[in-house]
Design a protein around this motif. Structure first.
Motif, PDB file in Angstrom:
ATOM      1  N   LEU A 166       0.843  -1.188   0.000  1.00  0.00           N
ATOM      2  CA  LEU A 166       0.000   0.000   0.000  1.00  0.00           C
ATOM      3  C   LEU A 166       0.880   1.239   0.000  1.00  0.00           C
ATOM      4  CD1 LEU A 166      -2.663   1.586   0.357  1.00  0.00           C
ATOM      5  CD2 LEU A 166      -2.411   1.215   2.827  1.00  0.00           C
ATOM      6  N   LEU A 167       0.576   2.181  -0.873  1.00  0.00           N
ATOM      7  CA  LEU A 167       1.243   3.479  -0.894  1.00  0.00           C
ATOM      8  C   LEU A 167       0.198   4.534  -0.551  1.00  0.00           C
ATOM      9  CD1 LEU A 167       2.763   1.655  -3.238  1.00  0.00           C
ATOM     10  CD2 LEU A 167       4.000   3.796  -3.514  1.00  0.00           C
ATOM     11  N   PRO A 168       0.057   4.877   0.738  1.00  0.00           N
ATOM     12  CA  PRO A 168      -0.921   5.899   1.109  1.00  0.00           C
ATOM     13  C   PRO A 168      -0.458   7.279   0.642  1.00  0.00           C
ATOM     14  CG  PRO A 168       0.193   5.008   3.061  1.00  0.00           C
ATOM     15  CD  PRO A 168       0.747   4.311   1.870  1.00  0.00           C
ATOM     16  N   PHE A 169      -1.393   8.084   0.136  1.00  0.00           N
ATOM     17  CA  PHE A 169      -1.040   9.407  -0.362  1.00  0.00           C
ATOM     18  C   PHE A 169      -0.472  10.292   0.750  1.00  0.00           C
ATOM     19  CE2 PHE A 169      -4.550   8.600  -3.621  1.00  0.00           C
ATOM     20  CZ  PHE A 169      -3.654   8.112  -4.548  1.00  0.00           C
ATOM     21  N   GLU A 170      -0.873  10.051   1.978  1.00  0.00           N
ATOM     22  CA  GLU A 170      -0.338  10.826   3.102  1.00  0.00           C
ATOM     23  C   GLU A 170       1.175  10.652   3.213  1.00  0.00           C
ATOM     24  OE1 GLU A 170      -0.799  10.453   7.824  1.00  0.00           O
ATOM     25  OE2 GLU A 170      -2.674  10.917   6.763  1.00  0.00           O
ATOM     26  N   GLN A 171       1.675   9.457   2.959  1.00  0.00           N
ATOM     27  CA  GLN A 171       3.110   9.188   3.043  1.00  0.00           C
ATOM     28  C   GLN A 171       3.816   9.339   1.697  1.00  0.00           C
ATOM     29  OE1 GLN A 171       2.757   5.276   4.822  1.00  0.00           O
ATOM     30  NE2 GLN A 171       3.522   6.075   6.760  1.00  0.00           N
ATOM     31  N   PHE A 172       3.078   9.249   0.609  1.00  0.00           N
ATOM     32  CA  PHE A 172       3.647   9.346  -0.735  1.00  0.00           C
ATOM     33  C   PHE A 172       2.850  10.388  -1.541  1.00  0.00           C
ATOM     34  CE2 PHE A 172       4.533   5.146   0.956  1.00  0.00           C
ATOM     35  CZ  PHE A 172       5.902   5.045   0.757  1.00  0.00           C
ATOM     36  N   PRO A 173       2.971  11.649  -1.164  1.00  0.00           N
ATOM     37  CA  PRO A 173       2.121  12.707  -1.737  1.00  0.00           C
ATOM     38  C   PRO A 173       2.376  12.994  -3.216  1.00  0.00           C
ATOM     39  CG  PRO A 173       3.823  13.680  -0.373  1.00  0.00           C
ATOM     40  CD  PRO A 173       3.895  12.185  -0.163  1.00  0.00           C
ATOM     41  N   TRP A 174       3.461  12.502  -3.773  1.00  0.00           N
ATOM     42  CA  TRP A 174       3.762  12.721  -5.193  1.00  0.00           C
ATOM     43  C   TRP A 174       2.674  12.154  -6.087  1.00  0.00           C
ATOM     44  CZ3 TRP A 174       7.024  10.033  -1.868  1.00  0.00           C
ATOM     45  CH2 TRP A 174       8.030  10.803  -1.276  1.00  0.00           C
ATOM     46  N   PHE A 175       1.917  11.187  -5.568  1.00  0.00           N
ATOM     47  CA  PHE A 175       0.915  10.498  -6.367  1.00  0.00           C
ATOM     48  C   PHE A 175      -0.502  11.040  -6.174  1.00  0.00           C
ATOM     49  CE2 PHE A 175       4.299   7.424  -5.397  1.00  0.00           C
ATOM     50  CZ  PHE A 175       4.706   7.111  -6.686  1.00  0.00           C
ATOM     51  N   ARG A 176      -0.713  11.904  -5.205  1.00  0.00           N
ATOM     52  CA  ARG A 176      -2.061  12.343  -4.821  1.00  0.00           C
ATOM     53  C   ARG A 176      -2.868  12.908  -6.005  1.00  0.00           C
ATOM     54  NH1 ARG A 176      -4.102  13.257   0.090  1.00  0.00           N
ATOM     55  NH2 ARG A 176      -2.030  13.435   1.015  1.00  0.00           N
ATOM     56  N   HIS A 177      -2.269  13.706  -6.853  1.00  0.00           N
ATOM     57  CA  HIS A 177      -2.991  14.343  -7.950  1.00  0.00           C
ATOM     58  C   HIS A 177      -2.648  13.734  -9.314  1.00  0.00           C
ATOM     59  CE1 HIS A 177      -4.581  17.202  -5.140  1.00  0.00           C
ATOM     60  NE2 HIS A 177      -3.366  17.446  -4.707  1.00  0.00           N
ATOM     61  N   ALA A 178      -1.997  12.575  -9.289  1.00  0.00           N
ATOM     62  CA  ALA A 178      -1.627  11.894 -10.535  1.00  0.00           C
ATOM     63  C   ALA A 178      -2.853  11.200 -11.133  1.00  0.00           C
ATOM     64  CB  ALA A 178      -0.539  10.863 -10.262  1.00  0.00           C
TER      65      ALA A 178
END
Length: 84
Positions: free
Chosen positions: A28-40
């Motif tokens: 799991l890659l949560p957006f909270e920890q990996f924010p680079w993906f949040r708006h991808a």
């Protein structure tokens, strides 16, 4: 003889993060920890390469991550300054 590295697969995306299948392991890659993906986009997240056993690369996002940093993000103190 070297064995080929399997192709990574994004198995699920939600508003909280996404799940990535690496061989027989799902991470799991949560957006909270990996924010680079949040708006991808889905296409950008799904376009992932696995060039080395401990390295993943998303070329459209220019994101390069160690698999260890996904498994144990608490061991990697660098915090992204990307807007969330």
């Amino acid at each position: 003889m070297s064995h080929p590295i399997p192709v990574p697969e994004v198995t699920h995306i939600s508003k909280h993060g996404f799940w990535l299948l690496l061989g027989d392991e799902e991470l799991l890659l949560p957006f909270e920890q990996f924010p680079w993906f949040r708006h991808a986009t889905i296409d950008q997240i799904s376009n992932v390469q696995w060039p080395a056993l401990d390295r993943l690369y998303w070329p459209e996002l220019d994101v390069d991550l160690s698999v260890a940093s996904i498994r144990h993000p608490e061991s990697f103190p660098l915090v992204s300054r990307a807007a969330g």
